[in-house]
Write a protein that holds these residues in place. Structure first.
Motif, PDB file in Angstrom:
ATOM      1  N   ASP A  83       0.833  -1.194   0.000  1.00 60.99           N
ATOM      2  CA  ASP A  83       0.000   0.000   0.000  1.00 60.99           C
ATOM      3  C   ASP A  83       0.872   1.250   0.000  1.00 60.99           C
ATOM      4  OD1 ASP A  83       0.819   0.490   2.631  1.00 60.99           O
ATOM      5  OD2 ASP A  83      -1.000  -0.327   3.521  1.00 60.99           O
ATOM      6  N   GLN A  85       1.499   3.279   2.211  1.00 62.69           N
ATOM      7  CA  GLN A  85       2.236   3.488   3.456  1.00 62.69           C
ATOM      8  C   GLN A  85       3.395   2.517   3.569  1.00 62.69           C
ATOM      9  OE1 GLN A  85      -1.392   3.435   3.515  1.00 62.69           O
ATOM     10  NE2 GLN A  85      -1.009   5.608   3.171  1.00 62.69           N
ATOM     11  N   ASN A  87       3.112  -0.854   3.526  1.00 62.11           N
ATOM     12  CA  ASN A  87       2.735  -2.118   4.149  1.00 62.11           C
ATOM     13  C   ASN A  87       2.452  -3.179   3.095  1.00 62.11           C
ATOM     14  OD1 ASN A  87       2.663  -0.917   6.837  1.00 62.11           O
ATOM     15  ND2 ASN A  87       0.778   0.078   6.155  1.00 62.11           N
ATOM     16  N   VAL A  89       0.766  -6.481   1.608  1.00 61.28           N
ATOM     17  CA  VAL A  89      -0.521  -7.153   1.768  1.00 61.28           C
ATOM     18  C   VAL A  89      -0.572  -8.353   0.838  1.00 61.28           C
ATOM     19  CG1 VAL A  89      -3.029  -6.926   1.534  1.00 61.28           C
ATOM     20  CG2 VAL A  89      -1.672  -4.979   2.335  1.00 61.28           C
ATOM     21  N   VAL A 133      -9.511  -2.543  -4.415  1.00 71.78           N
ATOM     22  CA  VAL A 133      -8.068  -2.617  -4.663  1.00 71.78           C
ATOM     23  C   VAL A 133      -7.779  -1.837  -5.936  1.00 71.78           C
ATOM     24  CG1 VAL A 133      -6.103  -4.102  -5.200  1.00 71.78           C
ATOM     25  CG2 VAL A 133      -7.833  -4.863  -3.542  1.00 71.78           C
ATOM     26  N   LYS A 146       1.509   8.283  -4.995  1.00 70.09           N
ATOM     27  CA  LYS A 146       0.987   8.914  -3.779  1.00 70.09           C
ATOM     28  C   LYS A 146       0.687  10.392  -4.011  1.00 70.09           C
ATOM     29  CE  LYS A 146       1.873   9.092   1.192  1.00 70.09           C
ATOM     30  NZ  LYS A 146       1.324  10.447   1.369  1.00 70.09           N
ATOM     31  N   PRO A 157      -8.540   2.520  -1.316  1.00 75.29           N
ATOM     32  CA  PRO A 157      -7.230   1.915  -1.075  1.00 75.29           C
ATOM     33  C   PRO A 157      -6.434   1.742  -2.374  1.00 75.29           C
ATOM     34  CG  PRO A 157      -8.965   0.702   0.052  1.00 75.29           C
ATOM     35  CD  PRO A 157      -9.642   1.631  -0.900  1.00 75.29           C
ATOM     36  N   TYR A 159      -2.779   0.364  -4.158  1.00 68.77           N
ATOM     37  CA  TYR A 159      -1.659  -0.560  -3.968  1.00 68.77           C
ATOM     38  C   TYR A 159      -0.776  -0.567  -5.212  1.00 68.77           C
ATOM     39  CZ  TYR A 159      -4.832  -2.432  -0.394  1.00 68.77           C
ATOM     40  OH  TYR A 159      -5.680  -2.568   0.674  1.00 68.77           O
TER      41      TYR A 159
END
Length: 212
Positions: A83, A85, A87, A89, A133, A146, A157, A159
Protein backbone atom coordinates in the motif's frame (compact mmCIF):
# COMPACT_ATOMS: atom_id res chain seq x y z
CA UNK A 1 5.88 49.87 -49.56
CA UNK A 2 3.47 48.94 -46.75
CA UNK A 3 4.32 45.89 -44.75
CA UNK A 4 1.45 43.65 -43.73
CA UNK A 5 1.01 43.61 -39.98
CA UNK A 6 1.12 40.21 -38.34
CA UNK A 7 -2.12 39.08 -36.71
CA UNK A 8 -3.02 36.06 -34.61
CA UNK A 9 -5.73 35.45 -37.18
CA UNK A 10 -3.00 34.66 -39.71
CA UNK A 11 -1.96 31.57 -37.76
CA UNK A 12 -3.64 28.40 -39.08
CA UNK A 13 -6.01 26.68 -36.67
CA UNK A 14 -4.07 23.42 -36.87
CA UNK A 15 -0.90 25.23 -35.78
CA UNK A 16 -2.64 26.69 -32.70
CA UNK A 17 -4.07 23.29 -31.80
CA UNK A 18 -0.66 21.67 -32.22
CA UNK A 19 0.94 24.34 -30.04
CA UNK A 20 -1.63 23.85 -27.29
CA UNK A 21 -1.11 20.09 -27.24
CA UNK A 22 2.63 20.66 -27.32
CA UNK A 23 2.46 22.81 -24.20
CA UNK A 24 0.17 20.30 -22.47
CA UNK A 25 2.57 17.49 -23.36
CA UNK A 26 5.66 19.31 -22.14
CA UNK A 27 3.97 20.25 -18.87
CA UNK A 28 2.58 16.76 -18.37
CA UNK A 29 -1.00 18.05 -18.45
CA UNK A 30 -2.02 16.25 -21.64
CA UNK A 31 -3.04 13.16 -19.67
CA UNK A 32 -5.33 15.26 -17.48
CA UNK A 33 -6.79 17.07 -20.49
CA UNK A 34 -7.59 13.87 -22.36
CA UNK A 35 -8.92 12.33 -19.16
CA UNK A 36 -11.32 15.25 -18.70
CA UNK A 37 -12.67 14.81 -22.23
CA UNK A 38 -13.19 11.09 -21.63
CA UNK A 39 -14.86 11.85 -18.31
CA UNK A 40 -17.44 13.87 -20.21
CA UNK A 41 -18.03 10.81 -22.40
CA UNK A 42 -18.63 8.67 -19.32
CA UNK A 43 -21.14 11.21 -18.03
CA UNK A 44 -23.35 10.56 -21.06
CA UNK A 45 -24.05 7.04 -19.80
CA UNK A 46 -22.96 5.29 -22.99
CA UNK A 47 -19.97 3.66 -21.26
CA UNK A 48 -21.67 2.16 -18.21
CA UNK A 49 -19.97 -0.93 -16.84
CA UNK A 50 -21.35 -4.25 -18.03
CA UNK A 51 -23.38 -5.93 -15.33
CA UNK A 52 -22.95 -9.71 -15.15
CA UNK A 53 -26.07 -11.65 -16.02
CA UNK A 54 -26.01 -13.16 -12.55
CA UNK A 55 -27.37 -9.87 -11.25
CA UNK A 56 -30.69 -10.60 -12.93
CA UNK A 57 -30.62 -14.24 -11.84
CA UNK A 58 -32.19 -15.09 -8.46
CA UNK A 59 -29.92 -18.14 -8.34
CA UNK A 60 -26.75 -16.08 -8.63
CA UNK A 61 -25.07 -17.93 -5.77
CA UNK A 62 -25.50 -21.23 -7.63
CA UNK A 63 -23.57 -19.81 -10.58
CA UNK A 64 -20.73 -18.63 -8.34
CA UNK A 65 -20.69 -21.89 -6.38
CA UNK A 66 -20.36 -23.88 -9.61
CA UNK A 67 -17.29 -21.87 -10.55
CA UNK A 68 -15.82 -22.39 -7.09
CA UNK A 69 -16.20 -26.16 -7.23
CA UNK A 70 -14.49 -26.24 -10.63
CA UNK A 71 -11.40 -24.43 -9.31
CA UNK A 72 -11.04 -23.94 -5.54
CA UNK A 73 -7.94 -21.71 -5.79
CA UNK A 74 -8.39 -17.95 -5.30
CA UNK A 75 -7.64 -15.72 -8.27
CA UNK A 76 -4.30 -14.02 -7.68
CA UNK A 77 -3.17 -16.61 -5.14
CA UNK A 78 0.39 -15.84 -4.03
CA UNK A 79 0.28 -12.26 -5.28
CA UNK A 80 1.72 -9.63 -2.96
CA UNK A 81 0.95 -5.92 -2.97
CA UNK A 82 2.20 -2.90 -1.07
CA UNK A 83 0.00 0.00 0.00
CA UNK A 84 1.02 3.66 -0.14
CA UNK A 85 2.24 3.49 3.46
CA UNK A 86 4.67 0.72 2.51
CA UNK A 87 2.73 -2.12 4.15
CA UNK A 88 2.80 -5.44 2.33
CA UNK A 89 -0.52 -7.15 1.77
CA UNK A 90 -1.17 -10.69 0.55
CA UNK A 91 -3.95 -10.67 -2.01
CA UNK A 92 -5.24 -13.94 -0.55
CA UNK A 93 -5.98 -12.12 2.71
CA UNK A 94 -9.00 -10.62 0.92
CA UNK A 95 -10.64 -14.00 0.40
CA UNK A 96 -14.06 -14.00 2.02
CA UNK A 97 -14.77 -10.50 0.72
CA UNK A 98 -16.08 -9.17 -2.57
CA UNK A 99 -13.09 -7.53 -4.28
CA UNK A 100 -13.39 -4.65 -6.75
CA UNK A 101 -9.98 -4.71 -8.44
CA UNK A 102 -9.06 -1.88 -10.82
CA UNK A 103 -5.73 -1.90 -12.66
CA UNK A 104 -4.64 1.62 -13.59
CA UNK A 105 -1.73 4.05 -14.03
CA UNK A 106 -1.22 7.79 -13.64
CA UNK A 107 -0.21 8.13 -17.32
CA UNK A 108 -3.47 6.55 -18.53
CA UNK A 109 -6.19 9.09 -19.51
CA UNK A 110 -9.07 6.55 -19.42
CA UNK A 111 -7.95 5.50 -15.93
CA UNK A 112 -8.06 9.10 -14.77
CA UNK A 113 -11.46 9.57 -16.43
CA UNK A 114 -13.17 6.75 -14.54
CA UNK A 115 -11.60 7.32 -11.12
CA UNK A 116 -14.18 9.83 -9.82
CA UNK A 117 -17.03 7.40 -10.44
CA UNK A 118 -15.07 4.60 -8.76
CA UNK A 119 -14.56 6.87 -5.75
CA UNK A 120 -18.32 7.50 -5.59
CA UNK A 121 -19.01 3.76 -5.79
CA UNK A 122 -16.46 3.17 -3.04
CA UNK A 123 -18.14 5.75 -0.83
CA UNK A 124 -21.49 4.00 -1.28
CA UNK A 125 -20.65 0.32 -0.88
CA UNK A 126 -17.21 -0.20 0.68
CA UNK A 127 -17.51 -2.22 3.89
CA UNK A 128 -15.91 -5.05 5.82
CA UNK A 129 -17.43 -7.35 3.17
CA UNK A 130 -16.55 -5.33 0.04
CA UNK A 131 -12.91 -4.40 -0.55
CA UNK A 132 -11.52 -2.05 -3.19
CA UNK A 133 -8.07 -2.62 -4.66
CA UNK A 134 -6.86 0.19 -6.92
CA UNK A 135 -3.73 -1.44 -8.28
CA UNK A 136 -1.28 0.99 -9.89
CA UNK A 137 1.12 -0.39 -12.49
CA UNK A 138 3.18 2.82 -12.65
CA UNK A 139 6.90 2.32 -12.97
CA UNK A 140 7.76 5.76 -11.60
CA UNK A 141 7.79 4.67 -7.98
CA UNK A 142 5.38 4.96 -5.09
CA UNK A 143 5.93 8.69 -4.51
CA UNK A 144 4.56 9.54 -7.94
CA UNK A 145 1.40 7.54 -7.28
CA UNK A 146 0.99 8.91 -3.78
CA UNK A 147 1.36 12.49 -5.04
CA UNK A 148 -1.33 11.86 -7.66
CA UNK A 149 -3.77 10.32 -5.16
CA UNK A 150 -3.20 13.08 -2.59
CA UNK A 151 -3.74 15.77 -5.24
CA UNK A 152 -7.06 14.22 -6.22
CA UNK A 153 -8.13 13.57 -2.60
CA UNK A 154 -9.11 9.98 -3.37
CA UNK A 155 -9.76 7.80 -0.35
CA UNK A 156 -10.07 4.34 -1.91
CA UNK A 157 -7.23 1.91 -1.08
CA UNK A 158 -4.33 2.09 -3.53
CA UNK A 159 -1.66 -0.56 -3.97
CA UNK A 160 1.32 -1.39 -6.16
CA UNK A 161 2.60 -4.85 -7.13
CA UNK A 162 5.22 -6.34 -4.82
CA UNK A 163 5.59 -9.66 -6.64
CA UNK A 164 5.08 -11.14 -10.09
CA UNK A 165 1.79 -10.10 -11.65
CA UNK A 166 -0.86 -12.85 -11.48
CA UNK A 167 -1.69 -14.48 -14.77
CA UNK A 168 -5.41 -14.16 -14.06
CA UNK A 169 -5.12 -10.38 -14.09
CA UNK A 170 -3.40 -10.05 -17.46
CA UNK A 171 -5.25 -7.84 -19.91
CA UNK A 172 -4.60 -6.17 -23.25
CA UNK A 173 -6.25 -2.98 -22.03
CA UNK A 174 -5.77 -0.47 -19.26
CA UNK A 175 -7.75 0.24 -17.22
CA UNK A 176 -9.16 -3.21 -16.55
CA UNK A 177 -11.49 -4.00 -13.69
CA UNK A 178 -12.27 -7.35 -12.08
CA UNK A 179 -14.96 -8.25 -9.57
CA UNK A 180 -14.00 -11.21 -7.44
CA UNK A 181 -16.54 -13.13 -5.36
CA UNK A 182 -15.93 -14.01 -1.69
CA UNK A 183 -14.83 -17.52 -2.71
CA UNK A 184 -12.00 -15.99 -4.74
CA UNK A 185 -13.45 -16.46 -8.22
CA UNK A 186 -13.52 -13.77 -10.89
CA UNK A 187 -17.18 -13.16 -11.73
CA UNK A 188 -16.84 -10.04 -13.91
CA UNK A 189 -14.18 -8.40 -16.06
CA UNK A 190 -14.35 -5.00 -17.77
CA UNK A 191 -11.59 -3.93 -20.17
CA UNK A 192 -11.33 -0.21 -20.85
CA UNK A 193 -12.92 2.69 -19.00
CA UNK A 194 -16.50 2.53 -17.73
CA UNK A 195 -18.89 4.17 -15.31
CA UNK A 196 -19.21 1.97 -12.22
CA UNK A 197 -21.26 4.39 -10.17
CA UNK A 198 -24.56 2.83 -11.24
CA UNK A 199 -27.34 1.16 -9.24
CA UNK A 200 -26.72 -2.08 -11.15
CA UNK A 201 -23.03 -2.36 -10.19
CA UNK A 202 -23.69 -1.37 -6.57
CA UNK A 203 -26.49 -3.93 -6.31
CA UNK A 204 -24.31 -6.67 -7.83
CA UNK A 205 -21.52 -6.07 -5.32
CA UNK A 206 -23.95 -5.99 -2.42
CA UNK A 207 -25.73 -9.15 -3.59
CA UNK A 208 -22.44 -11.03 -3.78
CA UNK A 209 -21.51 -9.83 -0.29
CA UNK A 210 -24.91 -10.78 1.14
CA UNK A 211 -24.66 -14.33 -0.23
CA UNK A 212 -21.39 -15.01 1.56
Amino acid sequence: MNKKKFSIKDIPGWAITLAIFGVLYLTGLHTEAIGQVQRILLATGIKNADVPETLQNPDAKAVVDAAASANPTMAGAGFKMVDLQGNQVNFESLKGKVVFLNIWATWCPPCIAEMPNIQRLHDKVASDKIAFVMLSVDEGGMEKVKKFIDKKNYSFPVYMPASNFPREFYSEAIPTTFIIAPDGKIVAKQEGMADYDTPEVAAFLQQLAAKN
